[in-house]
Design an enzyme around this catalytic site. Sequence first.
Site, mmCIF file in Angstrom:
data_model
loop_
_atom_site.group_PDB
_atom_site.id
_atom_site.type_symbol
_atom_site.label_atom_id
_atom_site.label_comp_id
_atom_site.label_asym_id
_atom_site.label_seq_id
_atom_site.Cartn_x
_atom_site.Cartn_y
_atom_site.Cartn_z
ATOM 1 N N GLU A 23 -1.067 12.086 -33.846
ATOM 2 C CA GLU A 23 -1.556 10.793 -33.360
ATOM 3 C C GLU A 23 -2.954 10.568 -33.909
ATOM 4 O OE1 GLU A 23 -0.523 9.725 -29.113
ATOM 5 O OE2 GLU A 23 -0.540 11.895 -29.036
ATOM 6 N N HIS A 28 7.701 16.393 -24.861
ATOM 7 C CA HIS A 28 8.262 15.801 -26.082
ATOM 8 C C HIS A 28 8.619 16.832 -27.156
ATOM 9 C CE1 HIS A 28 6.798 12.372 -24.014
ATOM 10 N NE2 HIS A 28 5.564 12.380 -24.481
ATOM 11 N N ASP A 62 0.894 -1.155 0.000
ATOM 12 C CA ASP A 62 0.000 0.000 0.000
ATOM 13 C C ASP A 62 0.940 1.215 0.000
ATOM 14 O OD1 ASP A 62 -1.569 2.110 0.560
ATOM 15 O OD2 ASP A 62 -2.448 1.303 2.405
ATOM 16 N N LYS A 107 7.081 11.397 -16.683
ATOM 17 C CA LYS A 107 6.391 12.666 -16.821
ATOM 18 C C LYS A 107 4.920 12.456 -16.483
ATOM 19 C CE LYS A 107 4.446 13.904 -20.923
ATOM 20 N NZ LYS A 107 3.316 13.041 -21.270
ATOM 21 N N LYS A 121 -0.802 8.304 -37.425
ATOM 22 C CA LYS A 121 0.248 8.480 -36.423
ATOM 23 C C LYS A 121 1.532 8.755 -37.184
ATOM 24 C CE LYS A 121 2.423 6.420 -32.369
ATOM 25 N NZ LYS A 121 2.250 7.580 -31.515
#
Length: 492
Positions: A216, A240, A91, A148, A345
Site C-alpha cells: 500500500e 487478508h 445510542d 474484522k 498500491k
Amino acid sequence: MVSPDTACDLILFGAMGDLASKKLFPALYHLHRAELLAPGTRILALARRGYSTAEARQVIRERLSRTLGSDELSPPTMEAFLERVEYEDLDFSSREGYLTLEQWHGRGPSENTLILYYATPPDLYATITGHLASVGCCDETTRVVVEKPIGHDLVSSRELNDQLAGVFREENIYRIDHYLGKETVQNLIALRFANNLFASQWDQNHISHVEITVAESVGIEGRWSYFDSAGQLRDMVQSHLLQLLCLLAMDPPSDLSSDSIRDEKVKVLKALAPLTQERIPTHLVRGQYTAGTADGKPVPGYLEEEGSVGHSRTETFVALKVEIENWRWAGVPFYIRTGKRLPEKRSEVIVHFKPAPHYIFDPDQKHLANNKLIIRLQPDEGMSLQILTKDQGLSRGMRLRQGPLELTFAEAFNTDRIPDAYERLLLEAMKGNQYLFVRRDEVEYAWHWVDQLLANCEECGAHPKRYAAGTWGPVASIAMITRDGRSWYEDV
Ligand code: BG6
C-alpha cells in the site's frame, strides 16, 4: 451476479461512519442500480446524529455524489435507492432504543430476512449483541455481518465468537474479510480448480516458491491509535494475507459449498509451521516507516503521523517466509510481504515454477529458465504467464526469450467496471451464501499462528527496522529472500 431471492431488512449499525459512507452505501447503490436488490429490500441506518430520515437521506445523497462517478449517478435511480433507506437515532450502549428495531422489522413484509451489519468499532460488538439478545430482536433466521478484526488475539476472538454464538447460529454469522470479495481473489478458485493445466502442476514437484505481495502507498490515514495497537501482522497478515495463502495452498474442495471450501482452508492453517524463536531471525522481518515520499510528495514518518505518541515498536511492514507442513507443499516457501507507505498500491501473487529437469540452451540464459504465473489482484486485475520461447530472427539461433501470455480482465472481457468487494459480499450475505465469509475455526487457527509468532517476536525483543516511506521496506527483507538464492519479483 444473481439477485437474492428473498427481500431483506438490513440494519446498519454505524451507518454514518467511514466504512458505511466509503463502502457500504456505494455498494448498496450499485446493487440497486444493477437490479440486484430484491424489490422489498429495506435499509435501516442507525447512528447518533439526531437526523430525521429526510436529513439522513440528504447526507447519504451528498456522500454518494462525491464517491460515485458521474456516469454512475442518475437522479431517478438515486431517489429510488434512497426510498429504501430509513434512519433511526440509536445510542448503541442503551438497551431501550433496541426495541424500535424490532418494531421497524415488524412493520416490513413478514418474509423479509433480518440482517444486522456491525459497521462500528469492534469494541461495540459485544454491547450491541447483548442488547439485541436482551430485547429478543433476533431469531434463528437472523443473520449478522461483522467486520474484522475479530478480536485482538486468540483469547479475545474466542470471547467475541462465544458472544455471537450465544445469539446467532454459526450458519448465520458472516465474518467479513473483504479480500475474499475481490474479483481476482475469487478467480484464484476458478484458475486453480477449473484448469487442469494448473491443477496438475500445483505442488512441490512443480513449484519452487510463491510470493504474495500486498503493498500500500498510503500510511495510517488518521487511524494511528487503532493501528498502533494492532500493527501490520494483526491488521493484514492475520486476515487478508493468510486468507490469500489458504486459497493458493488449499487442496481441491469436493464442491463449491461454503463448508467444503472452508474445511480445506482450515487444513492449510493447521499445517502452517510455527514461527519459533529459532526461525524468527531468518523467517521474519518487521519494519516501520520513517519520513520519505509518496506520489512524489514528502510524507512524515510513522512516529510523526497525526495522533502518534512519538514512540512505538509497532510494525508497518512485514516480510515472512511461511512454510506449510504437508505433502503438497513440503519444501516450498511462501514469501509474503505487506506494508504501508511502499512505492505503490499493488497486490499480486507470483507462483514460480521449477525449471525443466534438464537444461539444453545457452548457459548464459539459464537464469531465465523458469515459468512464472503472475496473478494481479489490484490494480489492473489480471494474470500473466511468463513463458520461454525462441527469440525471433535468423541471427538469434536458439536464444530464448521470456514473454507473457497476458490476460487483463477489463480488456479481455470488455468489463466496464469490476464490482467492489463489498457489492459481492453484501449480495452473498443477502443470498445466505457463506463461502466468501470466514468461519469461526478459520479465525481462531489464524490467531493461534499469529499469537505464537508475536509472542516469539516479543521474546526476541527485536525492534522493527526502519525504512524510508516510498521504498520497498527494510533491506533485511531483501536479505531474507536472497539468503535462499531468490529475489522479490520487482527486483529481478
Ligand atoms: C483493511 C486494513 O482491512 O484493509 C487496512 O485494516 C488496509 O489497514 C486495507 O489499508 C487494505 O484494503 P484494500 O482493499 O485497499 O487493499
